[in-house]
Design a protein around this motif. Structure first.
Motif, PDB file in Angstrom:
ATOM      1  N   ARG A  25       0.771  -1.011   0.188  1.00  0.00           N
ATOM      2  CA  ARG A  25      -0.019   0.082   0.000  1.00  0.00           C
ATOM      3  C   ARG A  25       0.789   1.320  -0.047  1.00  0.00           C
ATOM      4  NH1 ARG A  25      -5.344  -0.576   1.127  1.00  0.00           N
ATOM      5  NH2 ARG A  25      -5.572   1.177   2.424  1.00  0.00           N
ATOM      6  N   ASN A  26       1.881   1.269  -0.777  1.00  0.00           N
ATOM      7  CA  ASN A  26       3.113   2.301  -0.863  1.00  0.00           C
ATOM      8  C   ASN A  26       3.367   2.827   0.517  1.00  0.00           C
ATOM      9  OD1 ASN A  26       2.933   2.389  -3.701  1.00  0.00           O
ATOM     10  ND2 ASN A  26       0.845   3.121  -3.680  1.00  0.00           N
ATOM     11  N   ALA A  27       3.501   2.033   1.580  1.00  0.00           N
ATOM     12  CA  ALA A  27       4.146   2.617   2.610  1.00  0.00           C
ATOM     13  C   ALA A  27       5.471   2.675   2.476  1.00  0.00           C
ATOM     14  CB  ALA A  27       4.074   1.346   3.906  1.00  0.00           C
ATOM     15  N   PHE A  28       5.984   3.605   3.117  1.00  0.00           N
ATOM     16  CA  PHE A  28       7.463   4.050   2.829  1.00  0.00           C
ATOM     17  C   PHE A  28       8.601   3.542   3.858  1.00  0.00           C
ATOM     18  CE2 PHE A  28       5.693   7.949   4.609  1.00  0.00           C
ATOM     19  CZ  PHE A  28       6.271   8.003   5.919  1.00  0.00           C
ATOM     20  N   ASN A  29       9.905   3.189   3.412  1.00  0.00           N
ATOM     21  CA  ASN A  29      10.848   2.592   4.382  1.00  0.00           C
ATOM     22  C   ASN A  29      11.951   3.545   4.017  1.00  0.00           C
ATOM     23  OD1 ASN A  29      11.657   1.898   1.788  1.00  0.00           O
ATOM     24  ND2 ASN A  29      11.373  -0.170   2.168  1.00  0.00           N
ATOM     25  N   ILE A  33      12.326   6.794   1.404  1.00  0.00           N
ATOM     26  CA  ILE A  33      12.665   8.170   1.931  1.00  0.00           C
ATOM     27  C   ILE A  33      13.658   8.824   1.149  1.00  0.00           C
ATOM     28  CG2 ILE A  33      13.346   9.267   4.013  1.00  0.00           C
ATOM     29  CD1 ILE A  33      11.666   7.607   5.497  1.00  0.00           C
ATOM     30  N   SER A  34      14.922   8.013   1.124  1.00  0.00           N
ATOM     31  CA  SER A  34      16.121   8.558   0.347  1.00  0.00           C
ATOM     32  C   SER A  34      15.663   8.765  -1.176  1.00  0.00           C
ATOM     33  CB  SER A  34      17.065   7.298   0.306  1.00  0.00           C
ATOM     34  OG  SER A  34      18.152   7.523  -0.551  1.00  0.00           O
ATOM     35  N   GLU A  35      14.949   7.874  -1.905  1.00  0.00           N
ATOM     36  CA  GLU A  35      14.567   8.029  -3.335  1.00  0.00           C
ATOM     37  C   GLU A  35      13.672   9.244  -3.506  1.00  0.00           C
ATOM     38  OE1 GLU A  35      15.182   3.498  -5.061  1.00  0.00           O
ATOM     39  OE2 GLU A  35      13.215   4.154  -4.860  1.00  0.00           O
ATOM     40  N   ILE A  36      12.767   9.389  -2.768  1.00  0.00           N
ATOM     41  CA  ILE A  36      11.930  10.535  -2.747  1.00  0.00           C
ATOM     42  C   ILE A  36      12.784  11.883  -2.722  1.00  0.00           C
ATOM     43  CG2 ILE A  36      10.066  12.034  -1.808  1.00  0.00           C
ATOM     44  CD1 ILE A  36       8.694   9.383  -1.122  1.00  0.00           C
ATOM     45  N   THR A  37      13.544  11.743  -1.735  1.00  0.00           N
ATOM     46  CA  THR A  37      14.635  13.143  -1.603  1.00  0.00           C
ATOM     47  C   THR A  37      15.443  13.266  -2.741  1.00  0.00           C
ATOM     48  OG1 THR A  37      14.661  12.476   0.966  1.00  0.00           O
ATOM     49  CG2 THR A  37      16.130  14.265   0.063  1.00  0.00           C
ATOM     50  N   LEU A  38      15.988  12.176  -3.349  1.00  0.00           N
ATOM     51  CA  LEU A  38      17.045  12.447  -4.443  1.00  0.00           C
ATOM     52  C   LEU A  38      16.140  12.666  -5.563  1.00  0.00           C
ATOM     53  CD1 LEU A  38      19.049   9.066  -4.059  1.00  0.00           C
ATOM     54  CD2 LEU A  38      19.821  11.505  -3.874  1.00  0.00           C
ATOM     55  N   ALA A  39      14.655  12.279  -5.972  1.00  0.00           N
ATOM     56  CA  ALA A  39      13.981  12.506  -7.093  1.00  0.00           C
ATOM     57  C   ALA A  39      13.563  13.889  -7.087  1.00  0.00           C
ATOM     58  CB  ALA A  39      12.936  11.693  -7.120  1.00  0.00           C
ATOM     59  N   PHE A  40      13.145  14.419  -5.837  1.00  0.00           N
ATOM     60  CA  PHE A  40      12.468  15.922  -6.091  1.00  0.00           C
ATOM     61  C   PHE A  40      14.021  16.882  -6.023  1.00  0.00           C
ATOM     62  CE2 PHE A  40       8.782  14.282  -4.749  1.00  0.00           C
ATOM     63  CZ  PHE A  40       7.637  15.365  -5.252  1.00  0.00           C
ATOM     64  N   ASP A  41      14.839  16.587  -5.276  1.00  0.00           N
ATOM     65  CA  ASP A  41      16.273  17.201  -5.318  1.00  0.00           C
ATOM     66  C   ASP A  41      16.744  17.423  -6.854  1.00  0.00           C
ATOM     67  OD1 ASP A  41      18.527  18.879  -4.201  1.00  0.00           O
ATOM     68  OD2 ASP A  41      19.780  17.165  -4.983  1.00  0.00           O
ATOM     69  N   ALA A  42      16.739  16.122  -7.701  1.00  0.00           N
ATOM     70  CA  ALA A  42      17.188  16.344  -9.030  1.00  0.00           C
ATOM     71  C   ALA A  42      16.076  17.106  -9.922  1.00  0.00           C
ATOM     72  CB  ALA A  42      17.179  15.024  -9.541  1.00  0.00           C
ATOM     73  N   MET A  86      15.530  12.518  11.154  1.00  0.00           N
ATOM     74  CA  MET A  86      16.069  13.655  10.387  1.00  0.00           C
ATOM     75  C   MET A  86      15.949  13.405   8.876  1.00  0.00           C
ATOM     76  SD  MET A  86      16.409  16.350  11.812  1.00  0.00           S
ATOM     77  CE  MET A  86      17.176  17.134  10.559  1.00  0.00           C
ATOM     78  N   LEU A  87      16.033  12.088   8.349  1.00  0.00           N
ATOM     79  CA  LEU A  87      16.026  11.756   7.057  1.00  0.00           C
ATOM     80  C   LEU A  87      14.447  11.891   6.410  1.00  0.00           C
ATOM     81  CD1 LEU A  87      18.213   8.587   7.007  1.00  0.00           C
ATOM     82  CD2 LEU A  87      18.843  10.844   6.150  1.00  0.00           C
ATOM     83  N   LEU A  88      13.676  11.859   7.281  1.00  0.00           N
ATOM     84  CA  LEU A  88      12.251  11.803   6.926  1.00  0.00           C
ATOM     85  C   LEU A  88      11.960  13.396   6.681  1.00  0.00           C
ATOM     86  CD1 LEU A  88       9.424  10.770   6.409  1.00  0.00           C
ATOM     87  CD2 LEU A  88       9.040  10.636   8.745  1.00  0.00           C
ATOM     88  N   ALA A  89      12.307  14.046   7.966  1.00  0.00           N
ATOM     89  CA  ALA A  89      12.317  15.496   7.886  1.00  0.00           C
ATOM     90  C   ALA A  89      12.734  16.248   6.800  1.00  0.00           C
ATOM     91  CB  ALA A  89      12.982  16.039   9.253  1.00  0.00           C
ATOM     92  N   GLU A  90      14.143  15.995   6.308  1.00  0.00           N
ATOM     93  CA  GLU A  90      14.720  16.211   4.900  1.00  0.00           C
ATOM     94  C   GLU A  90      14.002  15.969   4.014  1.00  0.00           C
ATOM     95  OE1 GLU A  90      17.065  18.426   4.828  1.00  0.00           O
ATOM     96  OE2 GLU A  90      17.981  18.368   6.671  1.00  0.00           O
ATOM     97  N   MET A  91      13.019  14.748   4.076  1.00  0.00           N
ATOM     98  CA  MET A  91      12.475  14.469   2.356  1.00  0.00           C
ATOM     99  C   MET A  91      11.387  15.223   2.403  1.00  0.00           C
ATOM    100  SD  MET A  91      10.255  10.823   1.974  1.00  0.00           S
ATOM    101  CE  MET A  91       9.048  11.749   3.149  1.00  0.00           C
ATOM    102  N   LEU A  92      10.564  15.716   3.605  1.00  0.00           N
ATOM    103  CA  LEU A  92       9.482  16.419   3.551  1.00  0.00           C
ATOM    104  C   LEU A  92       9.902  17.878   3.025  1.00  0.00           C
ATOM    105  CD1 LEU A  92       7.663  15.011   6.661  1.00  0.00           C
ATOM    106  CD2 LEU A  92       6.934  14.618   4.438  1.00  0.00           C
ATOM    107  N   ARG A  93      10.760  18.345   3.707  1.00  0.00           N
ATOM    108  CA  ARG A  93      11.426  19.566   3.488  1.00  0.00           C
ATOM    109  C   ARG A  93      11.769  19.793   1.968  1.00  0.00           C
ATOM    110  NH1 ARG A  93      16.124  22.689   6.630  1.00  0.00           N
ATOM    111  NH2 ARG A  93      17.213  21.016   5.987  1.00  0.00           N
ATOM    112  N   THR A  94      12.023  18.832   1.246  1.00  0.00           N
ATOM    113  CA  THR A  94      12.654  18.697  -0.229  1.00  0.00           C
ATOM    114  C   THR A  94      11.439  19.075  -0.956  1.00  0.00           C
ATOM    115  OG1 THR A  94      14.681  17.410   0.521  1.00  0.00           O
ATOM    116  CG2 THR A  94      13.943  17.470  -1.933  1.00  0.00           C
ATOM    117  N   ILE A  95      10.410  18.267  -0.696  1.00  0.00           N
ATOM    118  CA  ILE A  95       9.116  18.503  -1.481  1.00  0.00           C
ATOM    119  C   ILE A  95       8.794  19.992  -1.123  1.00  0.00           C
ATOM    120  CG2 ILE A  95       6.813  17.713  -1.832  1.00  0.00           C
ATOM    121  CD1 ILE A  95       7.753  14.905  -0.671  1.00  0.00           C
ATOM    122  N   TYR A  96       8.638  20.389   0.128  1.00  0.00           N
ATOM    123  CA  TYR A  96       7.931  21.470   0.456  1.00  0.00           C
ATOM    124  C   TYR A  96       8.573  22.849  -0.104  1.00  0.00           C
ATOM    125  CZ  TYR A  96       6.243  25.261   3.614  1.00  0.00           C
ATOM    126  OH  TYR A  96       5.737  26.320   4.139  1.00  0.00           O
TER     127      TYR A  96
END
Length: 260
Positions: A25-29, A33-42, A86-96
């Motif tokens: 159900r698209n639960a994240f691990n 988290i790492s891949e979302i951060t990388l994708a939005f940063d790119a 903090m990794l989760l927090a950074e992921m959310l901030r990258t999107i925001y």
């Protein structure tokens, strides 16, 4: 880049980031988290990308944290838990803080950390069959890392209730409290999303980016001399910008602006 838990596609000026763990159900691990951060940063660094849609495969949008990941965290030290959070927090901030507008297309259930993902986006469209839940307190936890975004999105009063009760609520309630901007049926959500993206892409890309920053910087500030000076400087700067001049000139000349 190839991702393990995401599909990332670019079609002209639109990028789509799709959560792709439908079996859970698209639960994240930690990988997600790492891949979302990388994708939005790119994507943030690609000038040709002018809007991003965050979507998901399978029946659910996102069920929050993956159970196996959460089991692993149970054995973490305090320092390890803090680093992981903090990794989760950074992921959310990258999107925001992504310079392009981000549209969340919530076609199915969205729980816990999934609500944080959605709240970090700029615009939210949800299917009327979707359900939402901030379930953390049922597990003895709190929605701490996602709270800055969720509270901004649905307000303090609604957050008081749903943070504390962990009640599940429907898309109509999510819309009523402001967490969701627009509702659609499962059959029309793609068309509604495309309609909104078309509107975004019709605007000055520079102005859209600056307007996104404007909301983030002005919200909650007192209306004082510093704010007046700040906003006056922003409009002066954008009036003198290339796209600002082109936009006004094209309007006066009754022609399409150059970005179209």
């Amino acid at each position: 880049m190839t991702y393990e838990t995401l599909n990332v596609t670019i079609d002209g000026k639109l990028a789509t980031v799709t959560l792709n763990r439908p079996d859970v159900r698209n639960a994240f691990n930690d990988t997600t988290i790492s891949e979302i951060t990388l994708a939005f940063d790119a994507l943030a660094k690609q000038d040709g990308v002018r809007a991003i849609v965050l979507a998901a495969n399978g029946p659910a949008f996102c069920a929050g944290g993956d159970l196996n990941w959460m089991k692993k965290m149970a054995g973490y030290t305090h320092a390890e838990n803090n680093a992981d959070a903090m990794l989760l927090a950074e992921m959310l901030r990258t999107i925001y803080q992504c310079p392009q507008p981000v549209v969340a297309k919530v076609h199915g259930d969205c729980y816990a950390g999934g609500m944080g993902l959605v709240a970090a986006c700029d615009i939210v469209i949800a299917a009327d069959v979707a359900n939402f839940c901030l379930s953390e307190v049922k597990l003895g936890l709190i929605p701490a890392t996602i709270s800055p975004y969720v509270i901004k999105a649905m307000g303090e009063q609604a957050s008081r209730r749903y943070f504390l009760t962990a009640e599940r609520f429907g898309a109509a309630e999510a819309h009523r409290i402001g967490f969701v901007h627009e509702l659609a049926t499962p059959d029309t959500i793609d068309a509604k999303t495309a309609e909104l993206v078309k509107a975004l892409l019709g605007n000055s890309p520079n102005a859209v980016r600056e307007a996104k920053t404007l909301v983030r910087d002005v919200a909650g500030r007192p209306v004082d001399d510093a704010l007046l000076a700040d906003t006056a400087l922003r409009i002066a700067n954008i009036r003198a910008s290339e796209q600002g001049r082109e936009g006004v000139q094209s309007f006066l000349e009754k022609r399409k602006p150059s970005w179209l």
